[in-house]
Design a protein around this motif. Structure first.
Motif, PDB file in Angstrom:
ATOM      1  N   ARG A  88     -12.737  11.044  31.861  1.00 34.15           N
ATOM      2  CA  ARG A  88     -13.053  11.938  33.196  1.00 34.15           C
ATOM      3  C   ARG A  88     -13.150  13.179  33.651  1.00 34.15           C
ATOM      4  NH1 ARG A  88     -11.333   8.621  37.148  1.00 34.15           N
ATOM      5  NH2 ARG A  88      -9.850   6.830  36.438  1.00 34.15           N
TER       6      ARG A  88
ATOM      7  N   LYS B  63     -12.793  16.620  34.947  1.00 33.80           N
ATOM      8  CA  LYS B  63     -11.546  17.515  34.157  1.00 33.80           C
ATOM      9  C   LYS B  63     -11.065  17.514  33.205  1.00 33.80           C
ATOM     10  CE  LYS B  63     -10.029  18.975  38.698  1.00 33.80           C
ATOM     11  NZ  LYS B  63      -8.629  19.043  39.453  1.00 33.80           N
ATOM     12  N   GLU B  64     -10.901  16.309  32.652  1.00 33.21           N
ATOM     13  CA  GLU B  64     -10.454  15.862  30.761  1.00 33.21           C
ATOM     14  C   GLU B  64     -11.256  16.085  30.233  1.00 33.21           C
ATOM     15  OE1 GLU B  64      -8.166  12.896  29.828  1.00 33.21           O
ATOM     16  OE2 GLU B  64      -7.561  11.994  31.984  1.00 33.21           O
TER      17      GLU B  64
ATOM     18  N   ILE C 237     -14.311  18.093  30.785  1.00 37.92           N
ATOM     19  CA  ILE C 237     -15.062  19.732  30.751  1.00 37.92           C
ATOM     20  C   ILE C 237     -13.796  20.223  29.568  1.00 37.92           C
ATOM     21  CG2 ILE C 237     -14.698  21.992  31.735  1.00 37.92           C
ATOM     22  CD1 ILE C 237     -16.782  20.647  32.231  1.00 37.92           C
ATOM     23  N   ALA C 238     -11.691  19.918  29.496  1.00 39.64           N
ATOM     24  CA  ALA C 238     -11.278  20.686  28.839  1.00 39.64           C
ATOM     25  C   ALA C 238     -10.943  20.451  27.217  1.00 39.64           C
ATOM     26  CB  ALA C 238      -9.867  19.983  29.473  1.00 39.64           C
TER      27      ALA C 238
ATOM     28  N   ALA D 111     -19.417  15.818  33.052  1.00 37.59           N
ATOM     29  CA  ALA D 111     -18.940  16.835  32.882  1.00 37.59           C
ATOM     30  C   ALA D 111     -20.033  16.848  31.629  1.00 37.59           C
ATOM     31  CB  ALA D 111     -17.895  16.029  32.219  1.00 37.59           C
TER      32      ALA D 111
END
Length: 281
Positions: A85, A87-88, A90-91, A126
Protein backbone atom coordinates in the motif's frame (compact mmCIF):
# COMPACT_ATOMS: atom_id res chain seq x y z
CA UNK A 1 40.89 -7.59 -9.67
CA UNK A 2 39.48 -4.08 -9.55
CA UNK A 3 36.03 -2.77 -10.24
CA UNK A 4 37.38 -0.98 -13.31
CA UNK A 5 37.47 -4.40 -15.04
CA UNK A 6 33.67 -4.69 -14.77
CA UNK A 7 31.76 -3.09 -17.63
CA UNK A 8 28.61 -1.07 -16.98
CA UNK A 9 25.06 -1.65 -18.18
CA UNK A 10 23.00 1.43 -18.95
CA UNK A 11 19.48 1.57 -17.55
CA UNK A 12 16.47 3.20 -19.22
CA UNK A 13 16.60 6.09 -16.71
CA UNK A 14 20.16 7.15 -17.54
CA UNK A 15 21.77 5.46 -14.51
CA UNK A 16 24.24 2.61 -14.95
CA UNK A 17 24.94 -0.59 -13.02
CA UNK A 18 28.00 -2.86 -12.98
CA UNK A 19 27.47 -5.93 -15.20
CA UNK A 20 27.80 -8.31 -12.23
CA UNK A 21 26.71 -7.78 -8.62
CA UNK A 22 26.90 -9.44 -5.22
CA UNK A 23 23.91 -11.19 -3.64
CA UNK A 24 23.57 -10.92 0.14
CA UNK A 25 20.69 -13.32 0.88
CA UNK A 26 21.38 -15.12 4.25
CA UNK A 27 24.35 -12.83 5.00
CA UNK A 28 23.32 -11.45 8.40
CA UNK A 29 24.90 -10.21 11.60
CA UNK A 30 28.62 -9.74 12.19
CA UNK A 31 29.57 -12.61 9.89
CA UNK A 32 27.45 -11.05 7.15
CA UNK A 33 29.17 -7.69 7.61
CA UNK A 34 32.58 -9.36 7.18
CA UNK A 35 31.51 -11.25 4.05
CA UNK A 36 29.92 -8.22 2.38
CA UNK A 37 32.87 -5.97 3.30
CA UNK A 38 35.23 -8.58 1.80
CA UNK A 39 33.16 -8.61 -1.40
CA UNK A 40 33.53 -4.83 -1.68
CA UNK A 41 37.30 -5.15 -1.10
CA UNK A 42 37.41 -7.86 -3.77
CA UNK A 43 35.91 -5.54 -6.38
CA UNK A 44 32.12 -5.74 -6.17
CA UNK A 45 30.36 -2.42 -6.61
CA UNK A 46 26.73 -3.61 -6.91
CA UNK A 47 25.25 -5.00 -3.67
CA UNK A 48 21.79 -6.62 -3.69
CA UNK A 49 19.71 -6.79 -0.51
CA UNK A 50 16.02 -6.83 0.52
CA UNK A 51 13.87 -5.69 3.44
CA UNK A 52 12.88 -9.34 3.95
CA UNK A 53 16.51 -10.52 4.13
CA UNK A 54 16.73 -8.61 7.43
CA UNK A 55 20.31 -7.62 6.61
CA UNK A 56 20.07 -4.02 5.43
CA UNK A 57 21.79 -3.07 8.70
CA UNK A 58 24.65 -5.49 8.04
CA UNK A 59 24.90 -4.16 4.49
CA UNK A 60 25.19 -0.58 5.74
CA UNK A 61 27.80 -1.58 8.32
CA UNK A 62 29.82 -3.34 5.61
CA UNK A 63 29.67 -0.23 3.42
CA UNK A 64 30.98 1.91 6.28
CA UNK A 65 33.69 -0.67 7.05
CA UNK A 66 34.89 -0.95 3.44
CA UNK A 67 37.50 1.43 2.12
CA UNK A 68 35.44 2.43 -0.91
CA UNK A 69 33.51 5.72 -1.25
CA UNK A 70 29.72 5.36 -1.11
CA UNK A 71 29.51 7.21 -4.43
CA UNK A 72 31.24 4.28 -6.18
CA UNK A 73 28.80 1.70 -4.82
CA UNK A 74 25.40 0.71 -6.21
CA UNK A 75 23.19 -0.45 -3.36
CA UNK A 76 19.88 -2.21 -3.92
CA UNK A 77 16.97 -3.35 -1.72
CA UNK A 78 13.41 -4.62 -2.18
CA UNK A 79 9.91 -3.86 -0.93
CA UNK A 80 8.13 -6.80 0.81
CA UNK A 81 4.66 -7.93 -0.17
CA UNK A 82 3.05 -6.91 3.13
CA UNK A 83 3.86 -3.24 2.44
CA UNK A 84 2.47 -2.71 -1.06
CA UNK A 85 0.00 0.00 0.00
CA UNK A 86 1.24 3.46 -0.98
CA UNK A 87 1.89 5.00 2.45
CA UNK A 88 3.32 1.77 3.86
CA UNK A 89 5.59 1.41 0.84
CA UNK A 90 7.02 4.92 1.25
CA UNK A 91 7.57 4.32 4.98
CA UNK A 92 9.27 0.98 4.20
CA UNK A 93 11.72 2.61 1.79
CA UNK A 94 12.48 5.17 4.50
CA UNK A 95 12.91 2.38 7.05
CA UNK A 96 15.26 0.56 4.65
CA UNK A 97 17.40 3.70 4.54
CA UNK A 98 17.38 4.05 8.34
CA UNK A 99 18.36 0.40 8.77
CA UNK A 100 21.32 0.77 6.42
CA UNK A 101 22.08 4.33 7.57
CA UNK A 102 22.17 5.44 3.93
CA UNK A 103 20.91 8.67 2.36
CA UNK A 104 19.60 6.91 -0.76
CA UNK A 105 19.40 3.55 -2.49
CA UNK A 106 20.71 3.29 -6.02
CA UNK A 107 18.01 0.75 -6.89
CA UNK A 108 14.82 -0.33 -5.12
CA UNK A 109 12.61 -3.15 -6.38
CA UNK A 110 9.15 -4.57 -5.65
CA UNK A 111 10.17 -8.03 -4.37
CA UNK A 112 7.16 -10.02 -5.73
CA UNK A 113 3.96 -8.92 -7.52
CA UNK A 114 1.70 -11.00 -5.23
CA UNK A 115 -1.08 -10.84 -7.84
CA UNK A 116 -3.88 -12.27 -5.66
CA UNK A 117 -3.73 -9.10 -3.53
CA UNK A 118 -3.58 -6.91 -6.63
CA UNK A 119 -1.67 -4.04 -5.02
CA UNK A 120 1.50 -4.09 -7.10
CA UNK A 121 0.44 -1.07 -9.20
CA UNK A 122 -0.01 0.93 -5.99
CA UNK A 123 3.41 -0.27 -4.82
CA UNK A 124 4.89 0.81 -8.16
CA UNK A 125 3.31 4.27 -7.80
CA UNK A 126 4.96 4.49 -4.36
CA UNK A 127 8.39 3.68 -5.83
CA UNK A 128 7.88 6.33 -8.50
CA UNK A 129 7.17 8.79 -5.67
CA UNK A 130 10.18 7.54 -3.66
CA UNK A 131 12.37 8.25 -6.67
CA UNK A 132 10.83 11.71 -7.05
CA UNK A 133 11.69 12.42 -3.41
CA UNK A 134 15.30 11.34 -3.90
CA UNK A 135 15.05 8.31 -1.61
CA UNK A 136 16.08 6.06 -4.51
CA UNK A 137 17.81 6.71 -7.82
CA UNK A 138 16.44 3.86 -9.93
CA UNK A 139 13.34 1.75 -9.45
CA UNK A 140 12.48 -1.70 -10.66
CA UNK A 141 10.69 -4.94 -9.93
CA UNK A 142 11.52 -8.54 -9.13
CA UNK A 143 9.73 -11.69 -10.28
CA UNK A 144 7.32 -9.75 -12.55
CA UNK A 145 5.84 -11.67 -15.47
CA UNK A 146 5.03 -9.89 -18.77
CA UNK A 147 1.37 -9.41 -17.74
CA UNK A 148 2.42 -7.67 -14.51
CA UNK A 149 4.88 -5.46 -16.38
CA UNK A 150 2.34 -4.55 -19.05
CA UNK A 151 -0.10 -3.47 -16.36
CA UNK A 152 2.24 -1.20 -14.39
CA UNK A 153 3.57 0.40 -17.58
CA UNK A 154 0.03 0.94 -18.93
CA UNK A 155 -1.25 2.42 -15.66
CA UNK A 156 1.71 4.65 -14.76
CA UNK A 157 3.60 5.28 -18.00
CA UNK A 158 6.83 4.29 -16.22
CA UNK A 159 8.76 1.16 -17.19
CA UNK A 160 10.97 -0.44 -14.53
CA UNK A 161 14.73 -0.04 -14.99
CA UNK A 162 15.29 -3.63 -13.84
CA UNK A 163 13.35 -6.89 -13.52
CA UNK A 164 15.16 -9.36 -11.25
CA UNK A 165 14.07 -12.94 -11.92
CA UNK A 166 15.18 -16.50 -11.28
CA UNK A 167 17.55 -17.28 -14.13
CA UNK A 168 20.13 -20.06 -14.56
CA UNK A 169 20.98 -22.66 -17.25
CA UNK A 170 18.11 -24.96 -16.20
CA UNK A 171 15.69 -22.01 -16.41
CA UNK A 172 17.00 -19.49 -18.96
CA UNK A 173 13.78 -17.45 -19.24
CA UNK A 174 14.11 -16.74 -22.97
CA UNK A 175 10.59 -15.30 -23.33
CA UNK A 176 10.88 -13.12 -20.23
CA UNK A 177 14.29 -11.80 -21.31
CA UNK A 178 12.92 -10.98 -24.75
CA UNK A 179 9.94 -9.14 -23.24
CA UNK A 180 12.19 -7.18 -20.87
CA UNK A 181 14.58 -6.26 -23.69
CA UNK A 182 11.72 -5.10 -25.92
CA UNK A 183 10.62 -2.72 -23.14
CA UNK A 184 14.08 -1.41 -22.31
CA UNK A 185 14.19 -3.30 -19.00
CA UNK A 186 17.46 -4.87 -17.80
CA UNK A 187 17.01 -8.48 -16.64
CA UNK A 188 18.87 -9.29 -13.42
CA UNK A 189 19.44 -12.94 -12.48
CA UNK A 190 18.81 -14.23 -8.97
CA UNK A 191 20.20 -17.67 -8.13
CA UNK A 192 22.38 -17.30 -11.25
CA UNK A 193 24.33 -20.44 -10.31
CA UNK A 194 21.16 -22.40 -9.53
CA UNK A 195 21.01 -22.27 -5.73
CA UNK A 196 21.03 -25.82 -4.33
CA UNK A 197 20.69 -27.31 -7.81
CA UNK A 198 23.15 -29.53 -9.62
CA UNK A 199 23.92 -27.09 -12.39
CA UNK A 200 27.50 -26.46 -11.18
CA UNK A 201 28.19 -30.19 -11.46
CA UNK A 202 26.41 -30.59 -14.79
CA UNK A 203 28.65 -32.47 -17.28
CA UNK A 204 27.71 -30.04 -20.08
CA UNK A 205 28.88 -27.08 -17.98
CA UNK A 206 32.00 -28.95 -16.86
CA UNK A 207 32.93 -29.74 -20.47
CA UNK A 208 32.67 -26.05 -21.45
CA UNK A 209 34.64 -25.07 -18.33
CA UNK A 210 37.41 -27.57 -19.16
CA UNK A 211 37.67 -26.21 -22.70
CA UNK A 212 38.27 -22.71 -21.32
CA UNK A 213 40.34 -23.70 -18.30
CA UNK A 214 37.75 -22.02 -16.06
CA UNK A 215 35.54 -22.97 -13.15
CA UNK A 216 31.93 -24.04 -13.76
CA UNK A 217 30.67 -20.97 -11.91
CA UNK A 218 32.68 -18.65 -14.12
CA UNK A 219 31.26 -20.30 -17.25
CA UNK A 220 27.68 -19.95 -15.97
CA UNK A 221 28.15 -16.29 -15.00
CA UNK A 222 29.78 -15.58 -18.37
CA UNK A 223 26.74 -17.22 -20.01
CA UNK A 224 24.48 -14.75 -18.15
CA UNK A 225 26.56 -11.79 -19.33
CA UNK A 226 26.46 -12.97 -22.95
CA UNK A 227 22.67 -13.39 -22.72
CA UNK A 228 22.50 -9.73 -21.70
CA UNK A 229 21.43 -10.57 -18.13
CA UNK A 230 23.03 -9.13 -14.98
CA UNK A 231 23.90 -11.91 -12.48
CA UNK A 232 24.14 -11.32 -8.73
CA UNK A 233 25.95 -14.37 -7.34
CA UNK A 234 26.56 -14.84 -3.62
CA UNK A 235 29.85 -16.24 -2.31
CA UNK A 236 31.35 -16.38 1.16
CA UNK A 237 34.95 -17.32 0.38
CA UNK A 238 37.31 -14.68 -1.00
CA UNK A 239 38.51 -17.12 -3.66
CA UNK A 240 34.99 -17.71 -4.97
CA UNK A 241 34.12 -14.00 -4.76
CA UNK A 242 37.11 -13.17 -6.96
CA UNK A 243 36.40 -16.05 -9.36
CA UNK A 244 32.79 -14.91 -9.80
CA UNK A 245 33.83 -11.41 -10.78
CA UNK A 246 36.68 -12.52 -13.10
CA UNK A 247 34.51 -13.27 -16.11
CA UNK A 248 35.27 -10.41 -18.49
CA UNK A 249 38.56 -11.71 -19.93
CA UNK A 250 37.16 -14.68 -21.87
CA UNK A 251 34.22 -15.39 -24.15
CA UNK A 252 31.98 -18.38 -24.74
CA UNK A 253 31.67 -19.48 -28.35
CA UNK A 254 28.38 -19.82 -30.21
CA UNK A 255 28.82 -23.57 -29.79
CA UNK A 256 29.35 -23.19 -26.01
CA UNK A 257 26.18 -21.11 -25.75
CA UNK A 258 24.25 -23.67 -27.83
CA UNK A 259 25.48 -26.51 -25.58
CA UNK A 260 24.34 -24.69 -22.44
CA UNK A 261 20.99 -23.93 -24.11
CA UNK A 262 20.27 -27.70 -24.22
CA UNK A 263 20.04 -27.71 -20.40
CA UNK A 264 16.82 -25.65 -20.35
CA UNK A 265 13.84 -27.37 -18.74
CA UNK A 266 10.18 -26.39 -19.32
CA UNK A 267 9.94 -25.33 -15.69
CA UNK A 268 13.41 -25.49 -14.23
CA UNK A 269 12.58 -23.27 -11.25
CA UNK A 270 14.54 -24.41 -8.20
CA UNK A 271 11.63 -24.29 -5.75
CA UNK A 272 8.63 -23.91 -8.06
CA UNK A 273 8.25 -20.22 -7.25
CA UNK A 274 6.09 -19.20 -10.21
CA UNK A 275 5.18 -15.50 -9.77
CA UNK A 276 1.73 -16.19 -11.25
CA UNK A 277 0.89 -18.05 -8.03
CA UNK A 278 3.78 -17.85 -5.53
CA UNK A 279 3.56 -14.94 -3.10
CA UNK A 280 5.91 -13.60 -0.46
CA UNK A 281 5.00 -11.16 2.28
Amino acid sequence: MTHTSIPSIMLNDGQALPAVGFGTYTLNGAAGVETIAAAISNGYRLLDSAFNYENEGALGAAIRKADVPRSLLHVSSKLPGRHHRFKEAIATVEESLYRAQLDYYDLYLIHWPNPSRGLYVEAWQALIEARRRGLVRSIGVSNFLPAHLERIIAETGVAPAVNQVELHPYFPQADQRAFDRAHGIVTQSWSPLGRASHVLQDPVIKAVADRHGRGSGQVILRWHVQLGALPIPKASSARRQIENISIFDFELSTQDMASIATLAKPDGRIAGQDPAHYEEF
